[in-house]
Design an enzyme around this catalytic site. Structure first.
Site, PDB file in Angstrom:
ATOM      1  N   LYS A  18     -15.632  -0.496  -4.255  1.00  0.00           N
ATOM      2  CA  LYS A  18     -16.539   0.953  -3.581  1.00  0.00           C
ATOM      3  C   LYS A  18     -17.842   0.789  -3.834  1.00  0.00           C
ATOM      4  O   LYS A  18     -19.022   0.962  -3.253  1.00  0.00           O
ATOM      5  CB  LYS A  18     -15.860   2.297  -4.003  1.00  0.00           C
ATOM      6  CG  LYS A  18     -14.680   2.244  -3.831  1.00  0.00           C
ATOM      7  CD  LYS A  18     -14.142   2.240  -1.824  1.00  0.00           C
ATOM      8  CE  LYS A  18     -12.740   2.520  -2.067  1.00  0.00           C
ATOM      9  NZ  LYS A  18     -11.877   2.213  -0.979  1.00  0.00           N
ATOM     10  N   ASP A  74      -8.398   6.978 -12.863  1.00  0.00           N
ATOM     11  CA  ASP A  74      -8.994   5.704 -12.171  1.00  0.00           C
ATOM     12  C   ASP A  74     -10.691   6.352 -11.518  1.00  0.00           C
ATOM     13  O   ASP A  74     -10.876   7.140 -10.724  1.00  0.00           O
ATOM     14  CB  ASP A  74      -8.479   6.027 -10.246  1.00  0.00           C
ATOM     15  CG  ASP A  74      -8.299   5.208  -9.276  1.00  0.00           C
ATOM     16  OD1 ASP A  74      -7.987   4.952  -8.405  1.00  0.00           O
ATOM     17  OD2 ASP A  74      -9.560   4.599  -9.647  1.00  0.00           O
ATOM     18  N   ILE A 116     -13.219   4.160  -9.405  1.00  0.00           N
ATOM     19  CA  ILE A 116     -14.040   3.072  -8.656  1.00  0.00           C
ATOM     20  C   ILE A 116     -15.025   4.006  -8.395  1.00  0.00           C
ATOM     21  O   ILE A 116     -15.772   2.926  -7.999  1.00  0.00           O
ATOM     22  CB  ILE A 116     -12.829   3.036  -7.423  1.00  0.00           C
ATOM     23  CG1 ILE A 116     -12.554   1.570  -6.790  1.00  0.00           C
ATOM     24  CG2 ILE A 116     -12.282   4.071  -6.865  1.00  0.00           C
ATOM     25  CD1 ILE A 116     -12.139   0.877  -6.312  1.00  0.00           C
ATOM     26  N   TYR A 169      -5.065  10.370  -3.250  1.00  0.00           N
ATOM     27  CA  TYR A 169      -4.811   9.480  -2.720  1.00  0.00           C
ATOM     28  C   TYR A 169      -4.254   9.192  -1.740  1.00  0.00           C
ATOM     29  O   TYR A 169      -2.910   8.054  -2.985  1.00  0.00           O
ATOM     30  CB  TYR A 169      -6.316   7.818  -3.438  1.00  0.00           C
ATOM     31  CG  TYR A 169      -6.120   6.130  -2.951  1.00  0.00           C
ATOM     32  CD1 TYR A 169      -5.177   5.835  -3.772  1.00  0.00           C
ATOM     33  CD2 TYR A 169      -6.813   6.705  -1.631  1.00  0.00           C
ATOM     34  CE1 TYR A 169      -4.985   4.810  -3.448  1.00  0.00           C
ATOM     35  CE2 TYR A 169      -6.117   4.891  -1.369  1.00  0.00           C
ATOM     36  CZ  TYR A 169      -5.730   4.332  -2.069  1.00  0.00           C
ATOM     37  OH  TYR A 169      -5.352   3.006  -1.306  1.00  0.00           O
TER      38      TYR A 169
END
Lengths: 497, 506
Positions: free
Chosen positions: B347, B309, B311, B224
């Site tokens: 998200k 992560d 998410i 990311y």
């Protein structure tokens, strides 16, 4: 070298050459080993075999876990986690556990250490209940614009809110100066506003000059992650703790001698904890000072709308407007937590005339953005100028009344307060009640007040006041009925001293 | 010293002694000047003494608007920022951000602006916003304003200071939501939750807790692009990319991590953690159980942390089941104190504007530090109230998650098929908002330069913003990250047609 060269002079010839090279190298080598002794070495080489074995729940039997060492934090993480001993925070914590309530917990701890204004919360509440019927942010057809509400918005705040906040700031300063929305960066509270601004203005190891006593929170907000040092510049009770440029000059030179680079002067106006206002003359001097030293000026004006004295509040923005100072070195911290009584909403402002600072701060705002629903709610409240005008007026009156009541009450106990014109605090001189005229005596009194009288006040040492015995008392969480109780409890302690 | 001693040997006697002491000292002295030449110097002495003698008189002169005539201003130097402030202010060139900015200025709208930029570079999920909208319209007033038994507004819980790391009610609601998202395979404890204003400050705060400036995280790439800012800017932690290959669908290789770890160690840097995203951003693949166990073994062996992560955990659409690292920890006896999960509502709940992020840690020291640092990124109380209400409506949440997943699945299939018809293959992905598309056959030359040329064409000619793989630190040129969740079904042909314009000409 001053050691080696004489040695060399003593031991002549090629042998001396060799020794003169080898000895320092050997010393250096062992020195490195000594310094590196604490680092963990890689673990044994038998682990790769284990990785090839098929996995099963009985894996626990095959390889001993926890043998490679504890999962450590960074050194800065560890020091933040440990940072608990300051009386300011001990007191806040105790009050949170056992808060006073006039009917349900009359023997609880009375909180005079946290700057919340409960005096005008009812007005905020009434407005919310009667005005916010529809969902926030309706578009032209009266439909909920979910796109404006749920999706990503600019990190440093909606332009509509920046405009509303700029107008509010103008109203708060009573029309003496107007603020431009494009010079605003919004953050989730004044706490990240101060931290973000500090990141922009100073590198680790640099310093700010801070006239003391000052707001204890800065020790965390500015020192924790930015690594900036705060250099205390003591002010004296003899001139009501006003800022002295001579003292700033002295502190600046002392810092320079130590090799520390001073990047800014940080002041609060109205002052936290003293509550006095900086007069126009001193503002001029401050601006001259920072210009001469080529540093910045940060003015924390978060209590600008909470004035009650006879003196008029003068913002540094007003002074800048009237004279041609170099504006790019002046930055204002503001927020809605104090003047609008909504600390839970988390709204802070960095107001700067320096476009580079704005560019950096608006990018750093990604780490502390205000929630969009709250932004919409605030646009609504702040746009209602009639309500805001009324609110500011009533709030000031209530502050003035409560302040007068509290100061009188303390006077009757023989406790004098510094003269203040704004903010939520009385800066009370209780030095005659401390047994030894030093920080230890002050903390003993603070402890008695907290544990016996069950009143939480902030001791002056937390605010870095060099004169022992001063206490910061917040009067805005009290009602009129509470004041006699507070006074009585304080009296119990002062009597026995 | 190796220079001086021979010199000394040459020049014998007392003269040699003196020279041997003086020469290095002189060199050192001048070296200091050379090093310090870049620091802004204070005004030269003659100037300041002249003004110094004038100023006391000026101060006593009555202030008036004509003060500006008496002493020259602006002669002392510009008001400078810190070096880190300047670096942040200047940091604008990454294609990732250039593209986002261009799209923000001229966004596509099917009816009002059909020639605008199509934004495939920002991970927003607009597919299920209507469901959120309906709920808000019906429920928001009660959830924000009325909260105690008499149905009265409790202003105290709304306007006054709340715990910096979020109210316990919201933590409880979020922990339950996370459990629902992971489809009941693992349950989360509210007391291990620290809430922040978005996942961005969550990652930064966690980085502050786990690493000191100059330390490093190992990050399997492509990763990311936002982490380059979130972790490097203020925390000063270096990110070491550990390249993954398209040959095995960009899966994480423990051998590669081992190699990278040793290389970093040789450089004298300290690795503090491995940072992964699961489902992966940008590839969209899920980390399987085996690899998770491998990662946990690896971090245990090296005595470092693991940051996962997760998410996009609730935005899965493939046939593989999502396995959280929390689930693996529950099942096996790993050392939990080195595992930390980043989560958020941006998200999975489609509400990035609300700014809600989560640090979930089993390490009480990390929780202690992070909850204090949360003062710099607290969630607004009205939003907390709103979300407590929304997340407690379990029926709504269950329905939302099901519908959202179905829509993600359909849009993903549509988009991938469309790209396939253009001859563009995508990496196999089961979660997230992106297709990781291989456009290497359309770039000339086969390098980062060629990739950026194609990106530029797509952005400026076709007016489609996609994220080039180089922004994600992918070592194989030609991969592009395309987000499909801001599109409607009708938009997909438009997108494909525009992309085809460019690929045809290449």
């Amino acid at each position: 070298m001053r050691v080696i060269v004489p040695l060399q002079a003593v031991v002549q010839g090629r042998g001396g050459l060799v020794l003169g090279s080898l000895i320092p190298c050997a010393l250096f080598y062992f020195f490195q080993l000594y310094i590196r002794r604490d680092r963990p070495s890689s673990s044994a080489s038998n682990l790769p075999d284990l990785a090839a074995m098929p996995r099963s729940l009985s894996r626990g039997l095959l390889s001993p876990r926890g043998a490679s060492g504890p999962a450590r934090l960074s050194s800065r993480g560890a020091s933040v986690a440990r940072d608990d001993d300051n009386p300011d925070y001990v007191g806040l914590k105790r009050c949170a556990e056992d808060p006073y309530h006039h009917s349900s917990n009359p023997h609880g701890l009375m909180q005079l250490g946290l700057a919340e204004n409960w005096l005008s919360l009812d007005m905020i509440r009434d407005w919310l209940v009667s005005n916010v019927k529809e969902p926030l942010l309706l578009d032209e057809e009266g439909e909920l614009s979910i796109h404006g509400l749920a999706t990503y918005q600019p990190y440093d705040g909606l332009m509509d809110l920046k405009m509303a906040v700029a107008e509010f700031m103008g109203q708060v300063m009573q029309g003496s100066v107007s603020f431009h929305p494009s010079q605003i960066v919004l953050t989730a509270g004044a706490t990240p506003a101060v931290e973000t601004l500090s990141f922009c203005l100073a590198d680790p190891g640099n310093a700010f000059l801070v006239p003391s006593p000052y707001y204890p929170g800065w020790d965390r907000d500015i020192k924790w992650r930015t690594g900036i040092e705060l250099i205390t510049v003591p002010c004296r009770s003899t001139d009501n703790f006003s800022i002295s440029i001579a003292a700033l000059e002295l502190a600046y030179n002392q810092a320079k001698k130590r090799g520390v680079k001073v990047c800014a002067v940080l002041v609060s106006n109205p002052s936290n904890p003293v509550g006095n206002l900086i007069d126009r003359e001193t503002l001029y001097d401050l601006l001259d000072f920072v210009m001469e030293k080529n540093i910045h000026l940060i003015s924390d004006e978060v209590f600008a709308g909470s004035t009650y004295g006879n003196d008029r509040f003068v913002s540094v923005a007003e002074v800048l407007d009237s004279e041609n100072f170099d504006r790019r070195r002046v930055h204002i911290i503001y927020g809605l937590s104090k003047d609008l009584c909504v600390p839970g909403f988390r709204v802070g402002v960095i107001y700067s005339y320096n476009e580079n600072v704005l560019a950096a701060a608006s990018k750093l705002a990604r780490f502390s953005s205000i929630s969009t629903p709250t932004q919409c709610l605030l646009i609504s409240i702040l746009s209602n100028t009639k309500f805001i005008t009324e609110y500011l007026k009533v709030n000031k009156e209530r502050l003035r009344d409560m302040h007068a009541l509290f100061v009188d009450g303390l006077k009757q106990l023989g406790i004098k307060c510094a003269r203040s014109g704004g903010g939520f605090y009385c800066w009370a001189d209780m030095s005659k009640f401390i047994q030894s005229y030093n920080e230890k005596g002050e903390l003993k009194l603070w402890d008695k007040l907290l544990n016996e009288a069950k009143i939480n006040m902030t001791p002056g040492s937390s605010c870095h006041c060099i004169e022992p015995g001063w206490f910061r008392c917040c009067f805005t969480t009290l009602t009129k009925q509470d004041i006699p109780i507070v006074m009585e409890r304080i009296h119990r302690i002062t009597e026995s001293n | 010293m190796r220079v001086i001693v021979p010199l000394q040997a040459v020049v014998q006697g007392r003269g040699g002694l003196v020279l041997g002491s003086l020469i290095p000292c002189a060199l050192f002295y001048f070296l200091q000047f050379y090093l310090r030449r870049n620091r802004p110097s204070s005004p030269p002495p003659p100037h300041s003494s002249a003004s110094g003698s004038n100023l006391p008189e000026l101060a006593s002169i009555h202030r008036s608007l004509s003060r500006s005539l008496l002493s020259p201003r602006g002669s002392y130097g510009p008001a400078r920022l810190s070096s880190r402030g300047t670096a942040v202010a200047r940091d604008d060139d990454n294609p990732y951000y250039v593209g986002l900015k261009r799209c923000a200025d001229d966004p596509y709208n099917r009816s009002t602006n059909p020639q605008g930029f199509l934004l495939l570079g920002l991970a927003e999920n607009r597919l299920s916003l209507d469901i959120i909208q309906d709920w808000l319209v019906k429920n928001w007033k009660e959830s924000v304003l009325l909260d105690d038994e008499e149905g009265e507004l409790s202003i105290q819980g709304l306007a006054t200071y709340q715990p910096y790391d979020g109210s316990m009610d919201l933590k409880t609601a979020v922990a339950e939501f996370m459990g629902q998202v992971m489809q009941g395979s693992v349950s989360f404890n509210p007391s291990h939750v620290v809430l922040t204003a978005g996942a961005t400050p969550a990652v930064e705060t966690l980085s502050f807790c786990l690493a000191d400036p100059g330390d490093a995280f190992l990050v399997p790439s492509p990763y990311y692009p936002g982490w380059d800012r979130d972790i490097k800017w203020r925390a000063g932690v270096e990110l070491i990319p550990v390249p993954c290959r398209s040959t095995d669908n960009f899966s994480i290789s423990i051998a590669a991590l081992e190699l990278a770890y040793n290389q970093v160690k040789k450089r004298g840097m300290k690795v503090r953690a491995v940072l992964v995203s699961n489902p992966s951003n940008p590839v969209g693949s899920l980390i399987d159980r085996e690899t998770l166990c491998g990662l946990l073994d690896f971090v245990m062996e090296k005595n470092i942390h693991l940051i996962s992560d997760e998410i996009f955990a609730g935005s899965t659409y493939g046939s593989d089941k999502f396995v959280s690292v929390a689930e693996v920890l529950d099942a096996e006896s790993f050392d939990k104190s080195r595992v930390h999960i980043i989560y958020g509502l941006s998200k999975d709940l489609s509400v990035p504007g609300f700014r809600v992020g989560v640090i979930y840690s089993y390490n009480e020291n990390v929780l202690a530090a992070a909850s204090k640092l949360a003062r710099f990124s607290s969630i607004s109380a009205p939003t907390q109230r709103l979300l407590i209400s929304m997340l407690s409506d379990r029926k709504f949440i269950a329905k939302y998650l099901t519908v959202n997943r179905a829509r993600l699945h359909d849009m993903h299939a549509l988009f991938v098929d469309g790209l396939k018809q253009l001859g563009i293959k995508c990496a196999s992905s089961s979660g997230g908002f992106y297709c990781w598309a291989d456009m290497s056959m359309f770039i000339r030359p086969y390098s980062e330069k060629g990739e950026l040329k194609l990106w530029d064409n797509l952005l400026n000619v076709a007016k489609v913003n996609v994220t080039p793989g180089s922004s994600c630190h992918c070592i194989e040129p030609g991969w592009f990250r395309c987000c499909f969740t801001t599109l409607t079904e009708k938009d997909v042909p438009t997108v494909l047609e525009r992309i085809q314009k460019i690929t045809k000409s290449n």
